[in-house]
Design a protein around this motif. Structure first.
Motif, mmCIF file in Angstrom:
data_model
loop_
_atom_site.group_PDB
_atom_site.id
_atom_site.type_symbol
_atom_site.label_atom_id
_atom_site.label_comp_id
_atom_site.label_asym_id
_atom_site.label_seq_id
_atom_site.Cartn_x
_atom_site.Cartn_y
_atom_site.Cartn_z
ATOM 1 N N THR A 79 0.840 -1.196 0.000
ATOM 2 C CA THR A 79 0.000 0.000 0.000
ATOM 3 C C THR A 79 0.875 1.246 0.000
ATOM 4 O OG1 THR A 79 -1.673 -1.180 1.277
ATOM 5 C CG2 THR A 79 -1.832 1.207 1.239
ATOM 6 N N VAL A 80 0.479 2.245 -0.784
ATOM 7 C CA VAL A 80 1.200 3.515 -0.819
ATOM 8 C C VAL A 80 0.797 4.336 0.398
ATOM 9 C CG1 VAL A 80 1.628 5.632 -2.122
ATOM 10 C CG2 VAL A 80 1.306 3.463 -3.328
ATOM 11 N N GLN A 81 1.795 4.921 1.057
ATOM 12 C CA GLN A 81 1.568 5.787 2.208
ATOM 13 C C GLN A 81 2.113 7.171 1.898
ATOM 14 O OE1 GLN A 81 3.613 3.770 5.379
ATOM 15 N NE2 GLN A 81 2.178 2.066 5.417
ATOM 16 N N GLN A 82 1.432 8.199 2.420
ATOM 17 C CA GLN A 82 1.826 9.591 2.190
ATOM 18 C C GLN A 82 2.018 10.253 3.549
ATOM 19 O OE1 GLN A 82 -1.308 12.146 0.683
ATOM 20 N NE2 GLN A 82 0.162 13.259 -0.590
ATOM 21 N N LYS A 83 3.075 11.057 3.673
ATOM 22 C CA LYS A 83 3.306 11.767 4.924
ATOM 23 C C LYS A 83 2.425 13.009 4.930
ATOM 24 C CE LYS A 83 6.862 12.529 8.224
ATOM 25 N NZ LYS A 83 8.281 12.422 8.500
ATOM 26 N N GLN A 84 1.520 13.062 5.912
ATOM 27 C CA GLN A 84 0.601 14.187 6.050
ATOM 28 C C GLN A 84 0.657 14.680 7.489
ATOM 29 O OE1 GLN A 84 -3.335 12.928 4.859
ATOM 30 N NE2 GLN A 84 -2.702 12.426 2.779
ATOM 31 N N GLY A 85 1.147 15.908 7.672
ATOM 32 C CA GLY A 85 1.214 16.480 9.015
ATOM 33 C C GLY A 85 2.042 15.668 9.991
ATOM 34 N N GLY A 86 3.130 15.108 9.538
ATOM 35 C CA GLY A 86 4.012 14.339 10.419
ATOM 36 C C GLY A 86 3.604 12.887 10.617
ATOM 37 N N LYS A 87 2.484 12.470 10.039
ATOM 38 C CA LYS A 87 2.034 11.076 10.155
ATOM 39 C C LYS A 87 1.981 10.428 8.780
ATOM 40 C CE LYS A 87 -0.927 11.427 14.215
ATOM 41 N NZ LYS A 87 -2.276 11.150 14.727
ATOM 42 N N TRP A 88 2.209 9.117 8.756
ATOM 43 C CA TRP A 88 2.090 8.357 7.515
ATOM 44 C C TRP A 88 0.650 7.874 7.383
ATOM 45 C CZ3 TRP A 88 5.500 8.612 3.794
ATOM 46 C CH2 TRP A 88 6.809 8.953 4.108
ATOM 47 N N VAL A 89 0.014 8.252 6.279
ATOM 48 C CA VAL A 89 -1.380 7.920 6.021
ATOM 49 C C VAL A 89 -1.452 7.008 4.796
ATOM 50 C CG1 VAL A 89 -3.644 8.871 5.445
ATOM 51 C CG2 VAL A 89 -2.117 10.132 6.981
ATOM 52 N N ALA A 90 -2.190 5.898 4.926
ATOM 53 C CA ALA A 90 -2.355 4.975 3.797
ATOM 54 C C ALA A 90 -3.282 5.597 2.757
ATOM 55 C CB ALA A 90 -2.931 3.654 4.283
ATOM 56 N N LEU A 91 -2.860 5.569 1.504
ATOM 57 C CA LEU A 91 -3.680 6.063 0.405
ATOM 58 C C LEU A 91 -4.491 4.901 -0.176
ATOM 59 C CD1 LEU A 91 -1.076 8.323 -1.475
ATOM 60 C CD2 LEU A 91 -2.819 9.016 0.177
ATOM 61 N N PRO A 92 -5.560 5.207 -0.903
ATOM 62 C CA PRO A 92 -6.323 4.131 -1.544
ATOM 63 C C PRO A 92 -5.632 3.655 -2.819
ATOM 64 C CG PRO A 92 -7.356 6.228 -1.984
ATOM 65 C CD PRO A 92 -6.218 6.501 -1.053
ATOM 66 N N ALA A 93 -4.383 3.303 -2.685
ATOM 67 C CA ALA A 93 -3.585 2.825 -3.818
ATOM 68 C C ALA A 93 -2.785 1.622 -3.328
ATOM 69 C CB ALA A 93 -2.648 3.920 -4.313
ATOM 70 N N SER A 94 -3.130 0.441 -3.828
ATOM 71 C CA SER A 94 -2.426 -0.769 -3.416
ATOM 72 C C SER A 94 -2.363 -1.742 -4.590
ATOM 73 C CB SER A 94 -3.122 -1.421 -2.223
ATOM 74 O OG SER A 94 -4.416 -1.825 -2.574
ATOM 75 N N ALA A 95 -1.487 -2.719 -4.449
ATOM 76 C CA ALA A 95 -1.323 -3.737 -5.495
ATOM 77 C C ALA A 95 -0.704 -4.972 -4.861
ATOM 78 C CB ALA A 95 -0.435 -3.219 -6.615
ATOM 79 N N PRO A 96 -0.934 -6.138 -5.468
ATOM 80 C CA PRO A 96 -0.315 -7.360 -4.947
ATOM 81 C C PRO A 96 1.125 -7.513 -5.451
ATOM 82 C CG PRO A 96 -1.727 -7.903 -6.786
ATOM 83 C CD PRO A 96 -1.890 -6.426 -6.540
ATOM 84 N N VAL A 97 1.922 -8.210 -4.660
ATOM 85 C CA VAL A 97 3.267 -8.588 -5.093
ATOM 86 C C VAL A 97 3.098 -9.770 -6.031
ATOM 87 C CG1 VAL A 97 5.488 -9.519 -4.325
ATOM 88 C CG2 VAL A 97 4.288 -7.821 -2.919
ATOM 89 N N ASN A 98 3.737 -9.724 -7.211
ATOM 90 C CA ASN A 98 3.587 -10.839 -8.156
ATOM 91 C C ASN A 98 4.593 -11.953 -7.855
ATOM 92 O OD1 ASN A 98 6.023 -10.156 -9.418
ATOM 93 N ND2 ASN A 98 5.008 -8.865 -10.917
ATOM 94 N N ALA A 99 4.521 -13.021 -8.588
ATOM 95 C CA ALA A 99 5.349 -14.208 -8.342
ATOM 96 C C ALA A 99 6.845 -13.931 -8.455
ATOM 97 C CB ALA A 99 4.952 -15.332 -9.286
ATOM 98 N N SER A 100 7.221 -12.930 -9.238
ATOM 99 C CA SER A 100 8.651 -12.605 -9.382
ATOM 100 C C SER A 100 9.132 -11.635 -8.314
ATOM 101 C CB SER A 100 8.924 -12.036 -10.776
ATOM 102 O OG SER A 100 8.249 -10.801 -10.937
ATOM 103 N N GLY A 101 8.237 -11.243 -7.386
ATOM 104 C CA GLY A 101 8.640 -10.368 -6.282
ATOM 105 C C GLY A 101 8.597 -8.892 -6.601
ATOM 106 N N THR A 102 7.927 -8.506 -7.671
ATOM 107 C CA THR A 102 7.824 -7.091 -8.019
ATOM 108 C C THR A 102 6.378 -6.634 -7.875
ATOM 109 O OG1 THR A 102 7.462 -7.564 -10.358
ATOM 110 C CG2 THR A 102 9.753 -7.243 -9.652
ATOM 111 N N TYR A 103 6.194 -5.317 -7.892
ATOM 112 C CA TYR A 103 4.847 -4.759 -7.819
ATOM 113 C C TYR A 103 4.808 -3.449 -8.594
ATOM 114 C CZ TYR A 103 6.765 -1.392 -4.542
ATOM 115 O OH TYR A 103 7.518 -0.395 -3.993
ATOM 116 N N GLY A 104 3.617 -3.005 -8.925
ATOM 117 C CA GLY A 104 3.408 -1.729 -9.597
ATOM 118 C C GLY A 104 2.070 -1.155 -9.150
ATOM 119 N N VAL A 105 2.070 0.093 -8.675
ATOM 120 C CA VAL A 105 0.860 0.724 -8.149
ATOM 121 C C VAL A 105 0.605 2.015 -8.910
ATOM 122 C CG1 VAL A 105 -0.272 1.631 -6.082
ATOM 123 C CG2 VAL A 105 1.472 -0.129 -5.848
ATOM 124 N N ARG A 106 -0.639 2.238 -9.305
ATOM 125 C CA ARG A 106 -1.033 3.509 -9.919
ATOM 126 C C ARG A 106 -1.449 4.463 -8.811
ATOM 127 N NH1 ARG A 106 -4.116 0.040 -14.127
ATOM 128 N NH2 ARG A 106 -2.561 -0.045 -15.770
#
Length: 134
Positions: A79-106
């Motif tokens: 999951t992509v996290q963004q620093k907002q006001g000194g805290k890390w907040v999870a964004l609604p952007a996530s993706a699974p890790v594929n079989a080769s161990g890589t990932y790509g998130v929009r």
């Protein structure tokens, strides 16, 4: 078999199993106390890398964050996290890790200025990636 003999047989078998498993039950007495070497293997530490496809975007313009997930099972969600006001907040952007161990998130960002982002999977996080929104 009488009761006393059964209890004795069960007791001897239990002691033998506790002393070294089934091999210990049938080992010669001199073999029971031989030291054995135990090699401890350290668990592989999980790690994540992250790289943004751009360094500057317009507000709400889509870009990608890609990376490598080592020690993280295929199918696990990052999951992509963004620093907002000194805290890390999870964004609604996530993706699974594929079989080769890589990932790509929009990702799309609307907060103008310099945005600090990272990718997380459980307690494992990537180094910070900076993307400027104009």
């Amino acid at each position: 078999m009488n009761r006393a003999l059964r209890y004795t047989a069960v007791g001897v078998a239990a002691v033998a199993l506790l002393a070294g498993g089934t091999a210990g039950a049938f080992a010669a007495p001199q073999d029971l106390h031989k030291p054995t070497s135990v090699v401890a293997t350290a668990p592989t530490a999980a790690s994540l890398t992250a790289k943004a496809s751009v360094t500057t975007v317009k507000a709400w313009e889509q870009f990608r964050i890609t990376g490598i997930a080592k020690g993280i099972a295929a199918g696990s969600k990052v999951t992509v996290q963004q620093k907002q006001g000194g805290k890390w907040v999870a964004l609604p952007a996530s993706a699974p890790v594929n079989a080769s161990g890589t990932y790509g998130v929009r990702v799309k960002l609307g907060i103008k200025g310099v945005n600090q982002l990272r990718v997380g999977a459980g307690s494992t996080v990537s180094p910070v990636v900076t993307v400027t929104v104009r």
